[in-house]
Design a protein around this motif. Sequence first.
Motif, PDB file in Angstrom:
ATOM      1  N   GLY A 175      62.332  51.833 -73.052  1.00  0.00           N
ATOM      2  CA  GLY A 175      61.288  51.041 -73.705  1.00  0.00           C
ATOM      3  C   GLY A 175      60.753  51.765 -74.931  1.00  0.00           C
ATOM      4  N   THR A 176      59.734  51.181 -75.521  1.00  0.00           N
ATOM      5  CA  THR A 176      59.193  51.721 -76.772  1.00  0.00           C
ATOM      6  C   THR A 176      58.720  53.162 -76.603  1.00  0.00           C
ATOM      7  N   LEU A 177      57.917  53.407 -75.581  1.00  0.00           N
ATOM      8  CA  LEU A 177      57.386  54.757 -75.393  1.00  0.00           C
ATOM      9  C   LEU A 177      58.457  55.686 -74.847  1.00  0.00           C
ATOM     10  N   TYR A 232      56.202  50.292 -87.715  1.00  0.00           N
ATOM     11  CA  TYR A 232      54.788  50.625 -87.550  1.00  0.00           C
ATOM     12  C   TYR A 232      54.119  49.812 -86.444  1.00  0.00           C
ATOM     13  N   SER A 233      54.861  48.866 -85.856  1.00  0.00           N
ATOM     14  CA  SER A 233      54.296  48.197 -84.679  1.00  0.00           C
ATOM     15  C   SER A 233      54.812  48.870 -83.412  1.00  0.00           C
ATOM     16  N   GLY A 234      55.672  49.885 -83.557  1.00  0.00           N
ATOM     17  CA  GLY A 234      56.257  50.516 -82.377  1.00  0.00           C
ATOM     18  C   GLY A 234      56.307  52.016 -82.496  1.00  0.00           C
ATOM     19  N   ILE A 235      57.481  52.526 -82.892  1.00  0.00           N
ATOM     20  CA  ILE A 235      57.695  53.974 -82.830  1.00  0.00           C
ATOM     21  C   ILE A 235      56.741  54.743 -83.759  1.00  0.00           C
ATOM     22  N   GLN A 254      66.022  44.722 -75.917  1.00  0.00           N
ATOM     23  CA  GLN A 254      66.267  46.169 -75.999  1.00  0.00           C
ATOM     24  C   GLN A 254      65.219  46.794 -76.924  1.00  0.00           C
ATOM     25  N   GLY A 255      64.624  47.906 -76.495  1.00  0.00           N
ATOM     26  CA  GLY A 255      63.712  48.662 -77.365  1.00  0.00           C
ATOM     27  C   GLY A 255      62.393  47.954 -77.614  1.00  0.00           C
ATOM     28  N   LYS A 256      61.781  48.310 -78.715  1.00  0.00           N
ATOM     29  CA  LYS A 256      60.479  47.736 -79.091  1.00  0.00           C
ATOM     30  C   LYS A 256      60.638  46.258 -79.467  1.00  0.00           C
ATOM     31  N   VAL A 257      59.772  45.400 -78.947  1.00  0.00           N
ATOM     32  CA  VAL A 257      59.913  43.958 -79.190  1.00  0.00           C
ATOM     33  C   VAL A 257      58.737  43.439 -80.002  1.00  0.00           C
ATOM     34  N   THR A 262      65.502  51.707 -81.044  1.00  0.00           N
ATOM     35  CA  THR A 262      65.999  50.337 -81.171  1.00  0.00           C
ATOM     36  C   THR A 262      64.796  49.419 -81.105  1.00  0.00           C
ATOM     37  N   GLU A 263      64.907  48.331 -81.801  1.00  0.00           N
ATOM     38  CA  GLU A 263      63.841  47.336 -81.750  1.00  0.00           C
ATOM     39  C   GLU A 263      64.473  45.953 -81.758  1.00  0.00           C
ATOM     40  N   SER A 264      63.783  44.998 -81.172  1.00  0.00           N
ATOM     41  CA  SER A 264      64.217  43.604 -81.204  1.00  0.00           C
ATOM     42  C   SER A 264      63.126  42.826 -81.913  1.00  0.00           C
TER      43      SER A 264
END
Length: 342
Positions: A162-164, A128-131, A332-335, A308-310
């Motif tokens: 990236g996230t978006l 919920y902080s990213g995708i 990698q991905g949402k951080v 993917t998220e870090s």
Amino acid sequence: MTKSQITNSRVYIAQIPEGVAPNKSHFRTVTTTEDKPELQEGSIFVKNILFSLDPYIRHDFAEGAKEAEVIGFGFSKVLESKNPKFHVGSSYFFGTLPWSSYSVLRPQDLGETFNIDSIDKDVPLSAYSGILGASGLTVWDSINRVADLKKGETIYISSAAGTLGQLAGQIAKRKGLRVIGSAGTDEKVAYLKNQLGFDAAFNYKTQDKREALTAAVGPQGLDVYYDLVFDNTVEIALDLFNPHGRVVTVGLLAGHKGGELASPKNIVHLLLKQIRWEGYTVFEHFDQFENFWKEVTPLIKSGEFKYTESVVDGGVEDIAETYLRFLEGAYQGKVSLKFSDF
Ligand SMILES: NC(=O)c1ccc[n+]([C@@H]2O[C@H](COP(=O)([O-])OP(=O)(O)OC[C@H]3O[C@@H](n4cnc5c(N)ncnc54)[C@H](OP(=O)(O)O)[C@@H]3O)[C@@H](O)[C@H]2O)c1
């Protein structure tokens, strides 16, 4: 330290980075022992748990912001409440929050909060902080509202890993488009092609951008450029566009690092090819969260949409450095940075 005291760390803007990428000298972290605050009616006192690291934080460095606290998206736990909407012990998904261990949030700070009760507990909270957060909503809404994607068209996405970018590519694929992306490491390029199903991807740091994009687009031509960078890559897109192409400018990654912004010499293509170039910001569209979650959450849960998220473990004193590494593309991905468990 007495029972009525806390140790609070806060991150301030020490200097404005003028025309350069931010570095350590632009931040200052201050730790103090202080009395727990007396709350006014309508305010809450929270312990911050996780901060979403987003490129837009660069906007905090506006002129006159020296010595201001840095603000970002985050999750918190309510420790004390004089607001009937927030109960002690509950966490909530919150719009904006200063980078600090604890915060007092006044009624005027609570405008864009989302109580945890309204989100799906089967999905990790960090999503919920990213995708599934403002970033995901941005992609979903800008694609539906502005990009006007049509089956069989070709779309190019910059900062695609990236996230978006990763969500934009998967939505476009699902709508039947041919999807091309670029990213800054070979690992990210492989992820786009092998995990997310992009039709083509290239490393914009090691390959010539014009050559690589021209080859990937091929004779079919380009129809949509989903622009997360806002640099002169748009000049290449304008040359490759079919008639009625669309540029959807959503991000400003070049600007976050103090780089030169788009000023395409071939802007005449807007007229000659009847191209539409439109910017989008999510801030007017938070009322779409429920519709977005309804459509996208099942796709995340079923695994049809991957991400993917870090999630980096650390404390307030690590935020600035983690943010700078994030801007350099080290993760990698949402951080996000997590201080403690949810
Ligand atoms: N319009 C809105 O409402 C809205 C909402 C949310 C976010 N945004 C914006 O959308 C953009 C993307 O956000 P995000 O959260 O998805 O960020 P992100 O792509 O996850 O951002 C970090 C990545 O950007 C890449 N990057 C950095 N500088 C670059 C450059 N000059 N050219 C190309 N890639 C670069 C780096 O990856 P590489 O290794 O690939 O270089 C880095 O890992 C940001 O500008 C953000 O502020 C806009």
